[in-house]
Design a protein around this motif. Structure first.
Motif, mmCIF file in Angstrom:
data_model
loop_
_atom_site.group_PDB
_atom_site.id
_atom_site.type_symbol
_atom_site.label_atom_id
_atom_site.label_comp_id
_atom_site.label_asym_id
_atom_site.label_seq_id
_atom_site.Cartn_x
_atom_site.Cartn_y
_atom_site.Cartn_z
ATOM 1 N N TYR A 40 -73.797 -14.241 -10.801
ATOM 2 C CA TYR A 40 -73.418 -15.644 -10.586
ATOM 3 C C TYR A 40 -71.939 -15.793 -10.960
ATOM 4 O O TYR A 40 -71.598 -16.126 -12.091
ATOM 5 N N ASP A 41 -71.094 -15.539 -9.988
ATOM 6 C CA ASP A 41 -69.650 -15.487 -10.230
ATOM 7 C C ASP A 41 -68.989 -16.813 -9.832
ATOM 8 O O ASP A 41 -68.246 -16.891 -8.862
ATOM 9 N N GLN A 42 -69.225 -17.839 -10.609
ATOM 10 C CA GLN A 42 -68.652 -19.145 -10.305
ATOM 11 C C GLN A 42 -67.145 -19.179 -10.544
ATOM 12 O O GLN A 42 -66.445 -20.021 -9.980
ATOM 13 N N ALA A 43 -66.623 -18.282 -11.364
ATOM 14 C CA ALA A 43 -65.187 -18.242 -11.647
ATOM 15 C C ALA A 43 -64.431 -17.387 -10.633
ATOM 16 O O ALA A 43 -63.206 -17.259 -10.733
ATOM 17 N N ASN A 44 -65.133 -16.804 -9.654
ATOM 18 C CA ASN A 44 -64.504 -15.994 -8.604
ATOM 19 C C ASN A 44 -63.657 -14.854 -9.174
ATOM 20 O O ASN A 44 -62.493 -14.662 -8.791
ATOM 21 N N LEU A 45 -64.246 -14.100 -10.050
ATOM 22 C CA LEU A 45 -63.552 -12.956 -10.636
ATOM 23 C C LEU A 45 -63.727 -11.688 -9.809
ATOM 24 O O LEU A 45 -62.973 -10.731 -9.988
ATOM 25 N N PHE A 72 -72.940 -14.047 -15.516
ATOM 26 C CA PHE A 72 -72.646 -15.435 -15.170
ATOM 27 C C PHE A 72 -71.220 -15.755 -15.624
ATOM 28 O O PHE A 72 -70.920 -15.688 -16.807
ATOM 29 N N THR A 73 -70.351 -16.057 -14.677
ATOM 30 C CA THR A 73 -68.967 -16.418 -15.014
ATOM 31 C C THR A 73 -68.747 -17.890 -14.706
ATOM 32 O O THR A 73 -69.257 -18.407 -13.708
ATOM 33 N N SER A 74 -67.988 -18.569 -15.567
ATOM 34 C CA SER A 74 -67.796 -20.011 -15.409
ATOM 35 C C SER A 74 -66.376 -20.406 -15.797
ATOM 36 O O SER A 74 -65.790 -19.835 -16.728
ATOM 37 N N MET A 75 -65.835 -21.410 -15.091
ATOM 38 C CA MET A 75 -64.550 -21.994 -15.479
ATOM 39 C C MET A 75 -64.725 -23.003 -16.601
ATOM 40 O O MET A 75 -63.748 -23.464 -17.189
ATOM 41 N N ASN A 76 -65.977 -23.371 -16.897
ATOM 42 C CA ASN A 76 -66.321 -24.242 -18.023
ATOM 43 C C ASN A 76 -65.501 -25.539 -18.024
ATOM 44 O O ASN A 76 -64.837 -25.887 -19.008
ATOM 45 N N GLN A 77 -65.559 -26.252 -16.934
ATOM 46 C CA GLN A 77 -64.800 -27.503 -16.819
ATOM 47 C C GLN A 77 -65.263 -28.549 -17.824
ATOM 48 O O GLN A 77 -64.480 -29.412 -18.242
ATOM 49 N N ALA A 78 -66.525 -28.493 -18.237
ATOM 50 C CA ALA A 78 -67.046 -29.442 -19.221
ATOM 51 C C ALA A 78 -66.679 -29.034 -20.647
ATOM 52 O O ALA A 78 -66.971 -29.763 -21.599
ATOM 53 N N ASN A 79 -66.046 -27.876 -20.788
ATOM 54 C CA ASN A 79 -65.597 -27.356 -22.086
ATOM 55 C C ASN A 79 -66.738 -27.293 -23.108
ATOM 56 O O ASN A 79 -66.615 -27.717 -24.249
ATOM 57 N N GLN A 80 -67.861 -26.693 -22.686
ATOM 58 C CA GLN A 80 -68.991 -26.489 -23.583
ATOM 59 C C GLN A 80 -68.860 -25.157 -24.312
ATOM 60 O O GLN A 80 -68.134 -24.264 -23.887
ATOM 61 N N ASP A 81 -69.589 -25.048 -25.401
ATOM 62 C CA ASP A 81 -69.619 -23.785 -26.122
ATOM 63 C C ASP A 81 -70.285 -22.731 -25.239
ATOM 64 O O ASP A 81 -71.270 -23.017 -24.537
ATOM 65 N N VAL A 82 -69.761 -21.516 -25.259
ATOM 66 C CA VAL A 82 -70.252 -20.468 -24.368
ATOM 67 C C VAL A 82 -71.719 -20.118 -24.660
ATOM 68 O O VAL A 82 -72.470 -19.757 -23.740
ATOM 69 N N SER A 141 -65.011 -5.327 -24.346
ATOM 70 C CA SER A 141 -63.929 -6.297 -24.600
ATOM 71 C C SER A 141 -62.552 -5.816 -24.147
ATOM 72 O O SER A 141 -61.786 -6.600 -23.573
ATOM 73 N N PRO A 142 -62.162 -4.551 -24.369
ATOM 74 C CA PRO A 142 -60.839 -4.118 -23.906
ATOM 75 C C PRO A 142 -60.647 -4.278 -22.396
ATOM 76 O O PRO A 142 -59.583 -4.712 -21.945
ATOM 77 N N ASP A 143 -61.677 -3.963 -21.611
ATOM 78 C CA ASP A 143 -61.566 -4.114 -20.158
ATOM 79 C C ASP A 143 -61.559 -5.580 -19.753
ATOM 80 O O ASP A 143 -60.883 -5.964 -18.786
ATOM 81 N N LEU A 144 -62.289 -6.421 -20.476
ATOM 82 C CA LEU A 144 -62.255 -7.850 -20.184
ATOM 83 C C LEU A 144 -60.857 -8.412 -20.453
ATOM 84 O O LEU A 144 -60.330 -9.207 -19.673
ATOM 85 N N THR A 145 -60.262 -7.995 -21.557
ATOM 86 C CA THR A 145 -58.920 -8.458 -21.907
ATOM 87 C C THR A 145 -57.901 -8.021 -20.864
ATOM 88 O O THR A 145 -56.977 -8.774 -20.527
ATOM 89 N N SER A 146 -58.077 -6.818 -20.332
ATOM 90 C CA SER A 146 -57.141 -6.288 -19.341
ATOM 91 C C SER A 146 -57.418 -6.796 -17.925
ATOM 92 O O SER A 146 -56.665 -6.472 -17.003
ATOM 93 N N GLY A 147 -58.481 -7.557 -17.748
ATOM 94 C CA GLY A 147 -58.816 -8.061 -16.422
ATOM 95 C C GLY A 147 -59.573 -7.074 -15.555
ATOM 96 O O GLY A 147 -59.736 -7.305 -14.352
ATOM 97 N N ASN A 148 -60.051 -5.979 -16.139
ATOM 98 C CA ASN A 148 -60.846 -5.002 -15.395
ATOM 99 C C ASN A 148 -62.310 -5.442 -15.418
ATOM 100 O O ASN A 148 -63.176 -4.810 -16.046
ATOM 101 N N TYR A 149 -62.598 -6.542 -14.736
ATOM 102 C CA TYR A 149 -63.901 -7.174 -14.861
ATOM 103 C C TYR A 149 -65.030 -6.314 -14.303
ATOM 104 O O TYR A 149 -66.090 -6.193 -14.930
#
Length: 266
Positions: A40-45, A72-82, A141-149
């Protein structure tokens, strides 16, 4: 020939003991199942091809472990806790391998606050407890930080699949489960057994100290204990007031579903 049988017996015994700590793959793994959407890639990663490849991998691994492996990826527009986002997703979407609100592990990406949360529900709450989820989160986490999703998501699925193959309470990263260690230990154990057999094949030594000792005249002539002094040492006991690094946890969703959990930034 006996030497080779002894070696094989030692190898089988050692591997059998380790196998007792793993969980066998269910018979459902061999059955053909309908592919379901688990990405569920709502953030289009991800690109369409990446989503298709990850979805296929999630279905394969999920079938073998009888657990939905979800991203599940989200832009979290409602700014809820993950964590709340993850819990609401499970309540609303009702995922599960063979039933609604069943076995599932979920990786949620909050792109607004750059946080990630992993949660295990139903059977996965035990097979992927908070400690194991911490290990997975730190590994990706290192790959997430580098954008290697895509690479991070593949690693998440692979580790989740691997860790669910071990019974709860067992450390899946223990060196005893490494293939190179198992083979090396089996060779050493087999070598020791063969060596003992070779040694004994030359006959046993029957002459010892008792052969030349006269038990009638051999005895302890005198024995004495002398007290010298007593020494007392003191050490301060430090109290543990709690604290420590975060990351582990879990909780209960608003729908009443308990889960393991691990939260962190990337």
């Amino acid at each position: 020939m006996r030497k080779y049988f002894a070696f094989l017996a030692a190898l089988c015994l050692f591997v059998g003991c380790l196998a007792a700590l793993t969980v066998p793959v269910g018979s459902a793994a061999a059955a053909a199942v309908e592919s379901k959407n688990l990405i569920y890639d709502q953030a289009n990663l991800l690109s369409q091809q990446e989503k298709a490849e990850l979805n296929a991998l999630a279905n394969q691994y999920g079938t073998e472990r009888e657990t939905d492996i979800i991203i599940f990826t989200s832009m979290n527009q409602a700014n809820q806790d993950v964590q709340r986002i993850t819990e609401d997703f499970y309540d609303d979407q009702a995922p599960g391998y063979d039933k609604a609100h069943g076995n599932a592990v979920i990786l949620t990406m909050d792109m607004k606050n750059r946080q990630v949360y992993l949660a295990g529900f139903a059977k996965a709450e035990d097979s992927l407890d908070s400690g194991r989820l911490d290990k997975i989160r730190k590994a990706i986490s290192p790959d997430l930080t580098s954008g290697n999703y895509k690479k991070a998501f593949e690693r998440y699925m692979t580790l989740a699949h691997t860790y669910m193959g071990f019974k709860p309470g067992v450390n899946p990263d223990n060196i005893l489960f490494a293939l190179w260690f198992q083979l090396g230990a089996a060779v050493i154990i087999g070598g020791v057994i063969v060596g003992i057999m070779v040694y004994r094949s030359g006959g046993r030594i029957t002459v010892n100290r008792a052969t030349y000792e006269d038990a009638g005249t051999s005895a302890v002539l005198e024995h004495a204990d002398q007290y010298i002094r007593t020494t007392v040492t003191k050490s301060k006991i430090t109290k543990n007031n709690g604290g420590g690094s975060g990351g582990g946890g879990g909780g209960v969703s608003r729908g009443g579903h308990s889960h393991s959990g691990s939260k962190g930034s990337f």
